[in-house]
Design a protein around this motif. Sequence first.
Motif: not given
Length: 247
Positions: A196-213
């Motif tokens: 996401f950092a490479s593409s510059g796309e905006t993401v919901d980091t909370l959802k990402m951490y929820n999935k990882m958890t």
Amino acid sequence: MDGVFAVLNVSTIILLLILGLLSATFAYYNYIYKPHQYFKQLGIPGPTPKPVIGNLHLLKKYNVSYQYMVCLLTTSCLFYLQSSLSEYFSSAFEEYGPTFGMYFGNMRILVTKDLDLLKLVTVKHSDNFTNRTECDSLTSIICDGKEYNALFDARDEMWKKRRRILTPAFSGHKMKLMESLIKESTERLCSKISGFASSGETVDTLKMYNKMTLEVILSTAFGRALDVQNGKGAKLLDSAVKIFGSL
């Protein structure tokens, strides 16, 4: 005779007023003033409470909702902390040190980030701290009004029994075995963040951490390797969010 009755009536009224004043003073001291002196008597610092409401007035400066304050007063629901309440705790640590006391109404709250004290409470003297705060909203979400006695809400001997069963699962050896599973999920998360950092796309980091958890919990606690971060187990993720995100 009328004069005598008048004198008696005045005397009775004065006596009742005195008794009422003494009763009100006694009630104020024992039920309003004295409960708010607990931490001061123990030498524990903290903000000065106001009668009846304790320190709830301080939370409004941090935009803690009235609904949440009512929850604190009626159900002692500290399982879920509003982010604004956490902000208050952070500022209070700077003012009062790593451990301080405050009051939600007459309910005493000891707040600490002292690791040695936390270890005493949760490990060395855990049998003296068997119960956790009750949260009616959490219970209603999970058990839908039915009898519920799992970790979130277990109390007294039932809580001790649950702890004895689960403690061996978190020994140093078993935690070491979990390390590779946690590392795998963490690396997957880092890879997605890099993308996401490479593409510059905006993401919901909370959802990402929820999935990882959730992915880590499934692999370590239940032995289920489910690639939640890449879209699998969506229904399970929605259920988890409903439980923990709706309190």
